[in-house]
Design a protein around this motif. Structure first.
Motif, PDB file in Angstrom:
ATOM      1  N   GLU A  66       6.449  16.212  -3.975  1.00 34.82           N
ATOM      2  CA  GLU A  66       6.805  15.149  -4.946  1.00 34.82           C
ATOM      3  C   GLU A  66       7.174  13.992  -4.628  1.00 34.82           C
ATOM      4  OE1 GLU A  66       8.535  15.672  -9.600  1.00 34.82           O
ATOM      5  OE2 GLU A  66       8.386  17.132  -8.302  1.00 34.82           O
ATOM      6  N   ASP A  67       8.167  14.149  -3.547  1.00 36.10           N
ATOM      7  CA  ASP A  67       9.100  12.749  -3.385  1.00 36.10           C
ATOM      8  C   ASP A  67       8.617  12.194  -2.022  1.00 36.10           C
ATOM      9  OD1 ASP A  67       9.843  15.100  -1.683  1.00 36.10           O
ATOM     10  OD2 ASP A  67      12.005  14.601  -1.955  1.00 36.10           O
ATOM     11  N   ALA A  68       7.365  12.569  -1.619  1.00 32.84           N
ATOM     12  CA  ALA A  68       6.694  12.021  -0.409  1.00 32.84           C
ATOM     13  C   ALA A  68       6.865  10.707  -0.377  1.00 32.84           C
ATOM     14  CB  ALA A  68       5.211  12.545  -0.286  1.00 32.84           C
ATOM     15  N   SER A  69       7.059  10.110   1.126  1.00 37.56           N
ATOM     16  CA  SER A  69       6.954   8.711   1.376  1.00 37.56           C
ATOM     17  C   SER A  69       5.715   8.501   2.380  1.00 37.56           C
ATOM     18  CB  SER A  69       8.230   8.431   2.053  1.00 37.56           C
ATOM     19  OG  SER A  69       8.497   9.222   3.335  1.00 37.56           O
ATOM     20  N   TYR A  70       5.398   7.024   2.287  1.00 34.60           N
ATOM     21  CA  TYR A  70       4.251   6.840   3.122  1.00 34.60           C
ATOM     22  C   TYR A  70       4.560   5.540   3.911  1.00 34.60           C
ATOM     23  CZ  TYR A  70       1.643  10.000  -0.013  1.00 34.60           C
ATOM     24  OH  TYR A  70       1.565  11.114  -0.831  1.00 34.60           O
ATOM     25  N   GLU A  71       4.003   5.460   4.942  1.00 37.98           N
ATOM     26  CA  GLU A  71       4.147   4.209   6.038  1.00 37.98           C
ATOM     27  C   GLU A  71       2.961   3.412   6.063  1.00 37.98           C
ATOM     28  OE1 GLU A  71       5.260   5.990   9.784  1.00 37.98           O
ATOM     29  OE2 GLU A  71       7.231   7.171   8.873  1.00 37.98           O
ATOM     30  N   CYS A  72       3.271   2.218   6.323  1.00 44.49           N
ATOM     31  CA  CYS A  72       1.976   1.199   6.635  1.00 44.49           C
ATOM     32  C   CYS A  72       1.923   0.771   7.973  1.00 44.49           C
ATOM     33  CB  CYS A  72       2.532   0.026   5.732  1.00 44.49           C
ATOM     34  SG  CYS A  72       2.245  -0.036   3.990  1.00 44.49           S
ATOM     35  N   ALA A  73       0.632   0.540   8.082  1.00 44.52           N
ATOM     36  CA  ALA A  73       0.222   0.034   9.591  1.00 44.52           C
ATOM     37  C   ALA A  73      -0.652  -1.323   9.236  1.00 44.52           C
ATOM     38  CB  ALA A  73      -0.831   1.111  10.401  1.00 44.52           C
ATOM     39  N   GLU A  74      -0.471  -2.252  10.244  1.00 45.02           N
ATOM     40  CA  GLU A  74      -1.138  -3.286  10.356  1.00 45.02           C
ATOM     41  C   GLU A  74      -2.245  -3.790  11.402  1.00 45.02           C
ATOM     42  OE1 GLU A  74       1.539  -6.437  10.118  1.00 45.02           O
ATOM     43  OE2 GLU A  74       2.570  -6.187   8.222  1.00 45.02           O
ATOM     44  N   LEU A  75      -3.114  -4.362  10.691  1.00 43.81           N
ATOM     45  CA  LEU A  75      -4.245  -4.693  11.771  1.00 43.81           C
ATOM     46  C   LEU A  75      -4.600  -6.257  11.679  1.00 43.81           C
ATOM     47  CD1 LEU A  75      -6.613  -3.819  13.811  1.00 43.81           C
ATOM     48  CD2 LEU A  75      -7.475  -3.243  11.874  1.00 43.81           C
ATOM     49  N   ARG A 109      -5.042 -10.243   7.968  1.00 43.73           N
ATOM     50  CA  ARG A 109      -4.003  -9.225   8.177  1.00 43.73           C
ATOM     51  C   ARG A 109      -4.326  -8.217   7.259  1.00 43.73           C
ATOM     52  NH1 ARG A 109       2.215 -10.596   8.366  1.00 43.73           N
ATOM     53  NH2 ARG A 109       1.742 -10.990   6.055  1.00 43.73           N
ATOM     54  N   LEU A 110      -4.567  -7.115   7.855  1.00 49.07           N
ATOM     55  CA  LEU A 110      -4.931  -5.854   7.020  1.00 49.07           C
ATOM     56  C   LEU A 110      -3.590  -4.925   7.008  1.00 49.07           C
ATOM     57  CD1 LEU A 110      -7.201  -4.367   5.194  1.00 49.07           C
ATOM     58  CD2 LEU A 110      -7.359  -2.901   7.304  1.00 49.07           C
ATOM     59  N   THR A 111      -3.067  -4.857   5.791  1.00 48.43           N
ATOM     60  CA  THR A 111      -2.144  -3.937   5.762  1.00 48.43           C
ATOM     61  C   THR A 111      -2.540  -2.497   4.794  1.00 48.43           C
ATOM     62  OG1 THR A 111      -0.323  -5.633   5.857  1.00 48.43           O
ATOM     63  CG2 THR A 111       0.626  -3.535   5.024  1.00 48.43           C
ATOM     64  N   TRP A 112      -2.438  -1.457   5.544  1.00 52.94           N
ATOM     65  CA  TRP A 112      -3.001  -0.128   4.948  1.00 52.94           C
ATOM     66  C   TRP A 112      -1.990   1.075   5.139  1.00 52.94           C
ATOM     67  CZ3 TRP A 112      -5.062   4.432   7.593  1.00 52.94           C
ATOM     68  CH2 TRP A 112      -4.887   4.239   9.117  1.00 52.94           C
ATOM     69  N   ALA A 113      -2.043   1.968   4.154  1.00 49.40           N
ATOM     70  CA  ALA A 113      -1.303   3.310   4.476  1.00 49.40           C
ATOM     71  C   ALA A 113      -2.272   4.223   3.885  1.00 49.40           C
ATOM     72  CB  ALA A 113      -0.163   3.238   3.053  1.00 49.40           C
ATOM     73  N   GLN A 114      -2.079   5.748   4.116  1.00 49.36           N
ATOM     74  CA  GLN A 114      -3.008   6.549   3.896  1.00 49.36           C
ATOM     75  C   GLN A 114      -2.388   7.782   3.462  1.00 49.36           C
ATOM     76  OE1 GLN A 114      -3.951   9.830   5.774  1.00 49.36           O
ATOM     77  NE2 GLN A 114      -1.931   9.315   6.844  1.00 49.36           N
ATOM     78  N   PRO A 158       0.873  -1.235   0.062  1.00 45.69           N
ATOM     79  CA  PRO A 158      -0.065  -0.115   0.073  1.00 45.69           C
ATOM     80  C   PRO A 158       0.806   1.314   0.070  1.00 45.69           C
ATOM     81  CG  PRO A 158      -1.061  -1.582   1.403  1.00 45.69           C
ATOM     82  CD  PRO A 158       0.319  -2.173   0.906  1.00 45.69           C
ATOM     83  N   ALA A 159       1.926   1.342   0.657  1.00 48.29           N
ATOM     84  CA  ALA A 159       2.738   2.571   0.807  1.00 48.29           C
ATOM     85  C   ALA A 159       3.451   2.827  -0.513  1.00 48.29           C
ATOM     86  CB  ALA A 159       3.752   2.297   1.876  1.00 48.29           C
ATOM     87  N   GLU A 160       4.009   1.700  -1.244  1.00 49.94           N
ATOM     88  CA  GLU A 160       4.498   1.864  -2.523  1.00 49.94           C
ATOM     89  C   GLU A 160       3.456   2.492  -3.693  1.00 49.94           C
ATOM     90  OE1 GLU A 160       6.600  -1.619  -4.089  1.00 49.94           O
ATOM     91  OE2 GLU A 160       7.924  -1.396  -2.272  1.00 49.94           O
TER      92      GLU A 160
END
Length: 281
Positions: free
Chosen positions: A188-197, A154-159, A118-120
């Motif tokens: 433009e070069d933003a990065s995103y993190e994932c969370a798991e549930l 398992r739910l892996t998500w990013a926002q 999701p982060a990618e």
């Protein structure tokens, strides 16, 4: 005086004609945007079965007919047996918002062939949105992308700057803590993190766009509290079919913004009565 009155009448008639043409133009744009939205974003009539989950979708058009928005969702099985879920909201209204929504939704579907992280995926969507901003300034959007693995539940998500999902568990609903991630199209070069549930049988997960909780007549906290109460009441009222009950209760349109709702619950392949999972206290 007669000449002046005649000249004034002619100018008034010209202005009225221009206003009429402007209204016709706005109506034509609205009709085009609405048709685009209907083609791009089909809404299933009832809950849909996907591997390990059941999902229900509701779309609430803005109360003002001219405000066709860029809200969208995605829910589809992937080749590896997991499920890709997403919801997003493009800033603005009209044909530009509808076409940008289409580009992001179809881009996500295509990109899922190369990665399911999701982060990618949000990183790629951010670059696309930044490119669109070069063509159409002030293009921006929010989104949530999630991958559900049925075998592990398992739910892996990013926002990306999006309102937090709501998790109903044991008869109580709460917003999930959001992993870091800015809006699409801003950095433009933003990065995103994932969370798991890890989802449990009996859970209900609600993804939504901001039109559900933002309203001109109440604060954001009041809007969120109202939705949380609705989720709790829906699960308690229809433990065997909470998704259908939930989307039927979330039916009041926001006068200023479209709303898209994606409700999800894990399944075991058999019908579950959620009453056994509700807290009695």
């Amino acid at each position: 005086d007669v000449t002046a009155r005649e000249a004034g009448a002619r100018r008034l008639a010209e202005v009225e004609q221009q206003l009429a043409e402007h209204r016709r133009s706005l109506h034509a744009e609205h009709e085009l945007a609405a048709r685009l939205q209907h083609i791009i974003l089909p809404i299933p009539e009832g809950p849909v079965e996907l591997p390990g989950v059941k999902v229900a979708v509701r779309y609430l058009p803005a109360g003002q007919e001219s405000l066709v928005g860029g809200d969208w969702y995605h829910a589809a099985a992937l080749r590896d047996g997991s499920v890709l879920l997403a919801i997003g909201d493009v800033a603005g209204h009209g044909t530009l918002a509808a076409t940008t929504m289409a580009q992001l939704r179809y881009s996500l579907r295509a990109l899922a062939v190369t990665t399911t992280d999701p982060a990618e995926l949000l990183g790629y969507l951010n670059r696309i949105t930044c490119d669109l901003d070069q063509e159409r300034p002030e293009t921006a959007a929010t989104a949530i992308v999630a991958r559900y693995e049925p075998a592990l539940r398992r739910l892996t998500w990013a926002q990306a700057g999006h309102p937090p999902p709501l998790l109903s568990r044991g008869g109580r609903t709460r917003p999930l803590p959001r992993p870091a991630g800015p809006m699409l199209g801003v950095v433009e070069d933003a990065s995103y993190e994932c969370a798991e549930l890890r989802l449990e049988l009996g859970d209900v997960l609600l993804l939504y766009t901001d039109g559900l909780v933002e309203h001109r007549c109440r604060s954001l906290d009041e809007g969120l509290d109202a939705v949380i109460r609705t989720v709790d009441e829906a699960v308690a009222a229809a433990p065997r079919q909470p998704l259908a009950e939930l989307v039927s209760r979330l039916r009041q349109a926001n006068p200023d913004d479209d709303t898209c709702i994606l409700a999800v619950r894990p399944t075991s392949g058999q019908t579950q009565d959620l009453r056994r999972y509700l807290r009695t206290s």
